[in-house]
Design a protein around this motif. Sequence first.
Motif, PDB file in Angstrom:
ATOM      1  N   TYR A 185     -23.389  -5.774 -60.967  1.00  0.00           N
ATOM      2  CA  TYR A 185     -22.307  -4.805 -61.112  1.00  0.00           C
ATOM      3  C   TYR A 185     -21.197  -5.408 -61.963  1.00  0.00           C
ATOM      4  CZ  TYR A 185     -24.691  -2.694 -57.121  1.00  0.00           C
ATOM      5  OH  TYR A 185     -25.629  -2.143 -56.301  1.00  0.00           O
ATOM      6  N   THR A 186     -20.429  -4.534 -62.584  1.00  0.00           N
ATOM      7  CA  THR A 186     -19.224  -4.985 -63.268  1.00  0.00           C
ATOM      8  C   THR A 186     -18.025  -4.698 -62.364  1.00  0.00           C
ATOM      9  OG1 THR A 186     -18.948  -2.864 -64.413  1.00  0.00           O
ATOM     10  CG2 THR A 186     -20.213  -4.582 -65.541  1.00  0.00           C
ATOM     11  N   PHE A 187     -17.002  -5.557 -62.469  1.00  0.00           N
ATOM     12  CA  PHE A 187     -15.856  -5.458 -61.578  1.00  0.00           C
ATOM     13  C   PHE A 187     -14.554  -5.493 -62.359  1.00  0.00           C
ATOM     14  CE2 PHE A 187     -19.294  -7.412 -59.140  1.00  0.00           C
ATOM     15  CZ  PHE A 187     -19.325  -6.598 -58.024  1.00  0.00           C
ATOM     16  N   GLU A 188     -13.574  -4.722 -61.868  1.00  0.00           N
ATOM     17  CA  GLU A 188     -12.230  -4.735 -62.457  1.00  0.00           C
ATOM     18  C   GLU A 188     -11.420  -5.939 -61.991  1.00  0.00           C
ATOM     19  OE1 GLU A 188     -10.023  -1.199 -61.743  1.00  0.00           O
ATOM     20  OE2 GLU A 188     -11.639   0.156 -62.336  1.00  0.00           O
ATOM     21  N   ASP A 189     -11.597  -6.286 -60.733  1.00  0.00           N
ATOM     22  CA  ASP A 189     -10.760  -7.301 -60.092  1.00  0.00           C
ATOM     23  C   ASP A 189     -11.500  -8.637 -60.057  1.00  0.00           C
ATOM     24  OD1 ASP A 189      -9.157  -8.856 -58.507  1.00  0.00           O
ATOM     25  OD2 ASP A 189      -9.364  -7.638 -56.697  1.00  0.00           O
ATOM     26  N   PRO A 190     -11.023  -9.646 -60.777  1.00  0.00           N
ATOM     27  CA  PRO A 190     -11.727 -10.930 -60.807  1.00  0.00           C
ATOM     28  C   PRO A 190     -11.448 -11.820 -59.598  1.00  0.00           C
ATOM     29  CG  PRO A 190      -9.779 -11.056 -62.189  1.00  0.00           C
ATOM     30  CD  PRO A 190      -9.847  -9.638 -61.675  1.00  0.00           C
ATOM     31  N   THR A 191     -10.574 -11.392 -58.696  1.00  0.00           N
ATOM     32  CA  THR A 191     -10.131 -12.308 -57.640  1.00  0.00           C
ATOM     33  C   THR A 191     -10.960 -12.233 -56.363  1.00  0.00           C
ATOM     34  OG1 THR A 191      -8.505 -10.785 -56.662  1.00  0.00           O
ATOM     35  CG2 THR A 191      -7.777 -12.133 -58.532  1.00  0.00           C
ATOM     36  N   HIS A 192     -11.897 -11.267 -56.253  1.00  0.00           N
ATOM     37  CA  HIS A 192     -12.685 -11.200 -55.017  1.00  0.00           C
ATOM     38  C   HIS A 192     -14.085 -11.794 -55.179  1.00  0.00           C
ATOM     39  CE1 HIS A 192     -14.989  -7.762 -56.510  1.00  0.00           C
ATOM     40  NE2 HIS A 192     -13.855  -7.116 -56.748  1.00  0.00           N
ATOM     41  N   ASN A 193     -14.326 -12.477 -56.324  1.00  0.00           N
ATOM     42  CA  ASN A 193     -15.580 -13.209 -56.543  1.00  0.00           C
ATOM     43  C   ASN A 193     -16.783 -12.272 -56.542  1.00  0.00           C
ATOM     44  OD1 ASN A 193     -17.110 -15.483 -57.096  1.00  0.00           O
ATOM     45  ND2 ASN A 193     -17.332 -16.065 -54.940  1.00  0.00           N
ATOM     46  N   GLY A 194     -16.671 -11.169 -57.257  1.00  0.00           N
ATOM     47  CA  GLY A 194     -17.795 -10.246 -57.395  1.00  0.00           C
ATOM     48  C   GLY A 194     -18.242  -9.678 -56.064  1.00  0.00           C
ATOM     49  N   SER A 195     -19.546  -9.565 -55.888  1.00  0.00           N
ATOM     50  CA  SER A 195     -20.091  -8.978 -54.663  1.00  0.00           C
ATOM     51  C   SER A 195     -20.471 -10.035 -53.632  1.00  0.00           C
ATOM     52  CB  SER A 195     -21.321  -8.126 -55.004  1.00  0.00           C
ATOM     53  OG  SER A 195     -22.342  -8.925 -55.570  1.00  0.00           O
ATOM     54  N   THR A 196     -20.016 -11.266 -53.830  1.00  0.00           N
ATOM     55  CA  THR A 196     -20.391 -12.359 -52.933  1.00  0.00           C
ATOM     56  C   THR A 196     -20.102 -12.028 -51.478  1.00  0.00           C
ATOM     57  OG1 THR A 196     -19.958 -13.978 -54.671  1.00  0.00           O
ATOM     58  CG2 THR A 196     -20.012 -14.802 -52.406  1.00  0.00           C
ATOM     59  N   ASN A 197     -18.991 -11.372 -51.219  1.00  0.00           N
ATOM     60  CA  ASN A 197     -18.586 -11.091 -49.847  1.00  0.00           C
ATOM     61  C   ASN A 197     -18.741  -9.625 -49.458  1.00  0.00           C
ATOM     62  OD1 ASN A 197     -17.356 -13.807 -49.005  1.00  0.00           O
ATOM     63  ND2 ASN A 197     -16.379 -13.413 -50.983  1.00  0.00           N
ATOM     64  N   TYR A 198     -19.497  -8.873 -50.251  1.00  0.00           N
ATOM     65  CA  TYR A 198     -19.786  -7.501 -49.895  1.00  0.00           C
ATOM     66  C   TYR A 198     -20.858  -7.488 -48.798  1.00  0.00           C
ATOM     67  CZ  TYR A 198     -17.202  -5.483 -53.840  1.00  0.00           C
ATOM     68  OH  TYR A 198     -16.218  -5.084 -54.706  1.00  0.00           O
ATOM     69  N   LYS A 199     -20.724  -6.577 -47.864  1.00  0.00           N
ATOM     70  CA  LYS A 199     -21.667  -6.497 -46.756  1.00  0.00           C
ATOM     71  C   LYS A 199     -22.666  -5.382 -47.033  1.00  0.00           C
ATOM     72  CE  LYS A 199     -21.856  -6.433 -41.709  1.00  0.00           C
ATOM     73  NZ  LYS A 199     -21.063  -6.339 -40.450  1.00  0.00           N
ATOM     74  N   TRP A 200     -23.868  -5.783 -47.420  1.00  0.00           N
ATOM     75  CA  TRP A 200     -24.907  -4.818 -47.761  1.00  0.00           C
ATOM     76  C   TRP A 200     -25.719  -4.454 -46.518  1.00  0.00           C
ATOM     77  CZ3 TRP A 200     -23.611  -3.382 -52.379  1.00  0.00           C
ATOM     78  CH2 TRP A 200     -23.169  -4.309 -53.319  1.00  0.00           C
ATOM     79  N   PRO A 201     -26.475  -3.342 -46.584  1.00  0.00           N
ATOM     80  CA  PRO A 201     -27.426  -3.048 -45.496  1.00  0.00           C
ATOM     81  C   PRO A 201     -28.436  -4.183 -45.351  1.00  0.00           C
ATOM     82  CG  PRO A 201     -27.131  -1.138 -46.926  1.00  0.00           C
ATOM     83  CD  PRO A 201     -26.439  -2.287 -47.604  1.00  0.00           C
ATOM     84  N   LEU A 202     -29.167  -4.195 -44.262  1.00  0.00           N
ATOM     85  CA  LEU A 202     -30.117  -5.279 -43.994  1.00  0.00           C
ATOM     86  C   LEU A 202     -31.162  -5.410 -45.093  1.00  0.00           C
ATOM     87  CD1 LEU A 202     -30.682  -4.810 -40.149  1.00  0.00           C
ATOM     88  CD2 LEU A 202     -29.167  -6.427 -41.321  1.00  0.00           C
ATOM     89  N   ARG A 203     -31.467  -4.301 -45.753  1.00  0.00           N
ATOM     90  CA  ARG A 203     -32.467  -4.349 -46.825  1.00  0.00           C
ATOM     91  C   ARG A 203     -31.893  -4.899 -48.130  1.00  0.00           C
ATOM     92  NH1 ARG A 203     -30.844   0.897 -46.206  1.00  0.00           N
ATOM     93  NH2 ARG A 203     -29.997   1.935 -48.060  1.00  0.00           N
ATOM     94  N   GLY A 204     -30.605  -5.185 -48.159  1.00  0.00           N
ATOM     95  CA  GLY A 204     -29.983  -5.742 -49.351  1.00  0.00           C
ATOM     96  C   GLY A 204     -29.173  -4.704 -50.105  1.00  0.00           C
ATOM     97  N   PRO A 205     -28.721  -5.050 -51.325  1.00  0.00           N
ATOM     98  CA  PRO A 205     -27.921  -4.110 -52.127  1.00  0.00           C
ATOM     99  C   PRO A 205     -28.676  -2.805 -52.371  1.00  0.00           C
ATOM    100  CG  PRO A 205     -27.880  -6.316 -53.085  1.00  0.00           C
ATOM    101  CD  PRO A 205     -28.921  -6.340 -52.001  1.00  0.00           C
ATOM    102  N   PRO A 206     -27.950  -1.737 -52.723  1.00  0.00           N
ATOM    103  CA  PRO A 206     -28.617  -0.457 -52.996  1.00  0.00           C
ATOM    104  C   PRO A 206     -29.702  -0.602 -54.052  1.00  0.00           C
ATOM    105  CG  PRO A 206     -26.230  -0.197 -52.936  1.00  0.00           C
ATOM    106  CD  PRO A 206     -26.501  -1.670 -52.895  1.00  0.00           C
ATOM    107  N   THR A 207     -30.742   0.218 -53.938  1.00  0.00           N
ATOM    108  CA  THR A 207     -31.815   0.196 -54.928  1.00  0.00           C
ATOM    109  C   THR A 207     -31.244   0.433 -56.315  1.00  0.00           C
ATOM    110  OG1 THR A 207     -33.340   1.103 -53.292  1.00  0.00           O
ATOM    111  CG2 THR A 207     -34.008   1.250 -55.602  1.00  0.00           C
ATOM    112  N   PRO A 208     -31.574  -0.428 -57.293  1.00  0.00           N
ATOM    113  CA  PRO A 208     -30.983  -0.291 -58.629  1.00  0.00           C
ATOM    114  C   PRO A 208     -31.244   1.086 -59.232  1.00  0.00           C
ATOM    115  CG  PRO A 208     -32.198  -2.359 -58.406  1.00  0.00           C
ATOM    116  CD  PRO A 208     -32.503  -1.556 -57.206  1.00  0.00           C
ATOM    117  N   LYS A 209     -30.189   1.707 -59.712  1.00  0.00           N
ATOM    118  CA  LYS A 209     -30.311   3.026 -60.323  1.00  0.00           C
ATOM    119  C   LYS A 209     -29.774   3.020 -61.752  1.00  0.00           C
ATOM    120  CE  LYS A 209     -29.499   5.288 -55.825  1.00  0.00           C
ATOM    121  NZ  LYS A 209     -28.968   4.124 -55.075  1.00  0.00           N
ATOM    122  N   GLY A 210     -29.337   1.852 -62.236  1.00  0.00           N
ATOM    123  CA  GLY A 210     -28.811   1.777 -63.588  1.00  0.00           C
ATOM    124  C   GLY A 210     -27.342   2.133 -63.647  1.00  0.00           C
TER     125      GLY A 210
END
Length: 306
Positions: free
Chosen positions: A235-260
């Motif tokens: 993913y692209t991010f506006e805010d550089p201070t939260h370290n991308g998706s490192t601390n995002y809490k995804w479902p147990l199956r992982g990040p959403p299925t890639p849709k482009g």
Amino acid sequence: MRYYFLCYLFLSFLPIVSGEEPYMIRILGKPGRVKTSEPVEISWKNCIVKCRDDINCSVVYKLSDVQCQYFSFGSITTIQKADFETDEMALKVLIPQDQCPNSNPLIPGPTYYTQIINGQFYKTTVLPDSLSTRIYNLTYSVATCPNNTKLFQRGETTVVCIGLYFFEEPLCNNQAEASALCKAQSGTLTGPANADEYEYIQDISNPSNYTSKPTPYKYLTYWIDGVGTNTAYVYTFEDPTHNGSTNYKWPLRGPPTPKGTGYCLYNPSPALSFITDDPCHITDCCSPTMCWRGALCQVPPIIEMY
């Protein structure tokens, strides 16, 4: 100014203070420019310990074996090279290595001491003077968050104010408008940088816990930072201070299925507790109880210099 090898680290429990435990660094030096100070009848060792445990204390100066000069936050702006071996000071600083350094930690600088007290971010900066090797300059600042936001520290000296901002008309809107909503507050869309931040944003997803914008909906769904790309799980991010998706809490199956491209991240509900995605352009409510009401923004704090 010569570095004095000894540093003090004593653990204490101060419930209104967060951050790393501070050190007291002893140097040969004397007060320079001073606003106010307080003499304390106490041994030099105990004076250092007292300053270490006092959230208001920044610097202490040895007057004698049984008396010291006590400087609170913002009360001393320079310290000078010692004239005599008996001119001794101790400064409160943070040392990431959690051990006494082998060389002067104040050079080349800057060196910081930061703490969060009652929701405000206090920062002391120590920096060698650019014109004189005999002087260190101390500057002070206090950062306070706007109403309906909460202060969080990211890294050594970065602080952000995180809060929900809501669409006025229409009530629901797309991710681009959410981004614009944050920019109108001089901020950006953001996401959780750590577990504490994630717990906070989940808490404010519940309208009963967030009353600045009453709503008939069971929970508040809002856009957060993150736009899909053509690369899976990137993913692209506006805010550089939260370290991308490192601390995002995804479902147990992982990040959403890639849709482009064209899919953006949002916080679905405090019940689900997982971040997911939907088309970035979506503006309508997907059910009578759910609606993209606004944006999770980080906005700059109000900073007062001392």
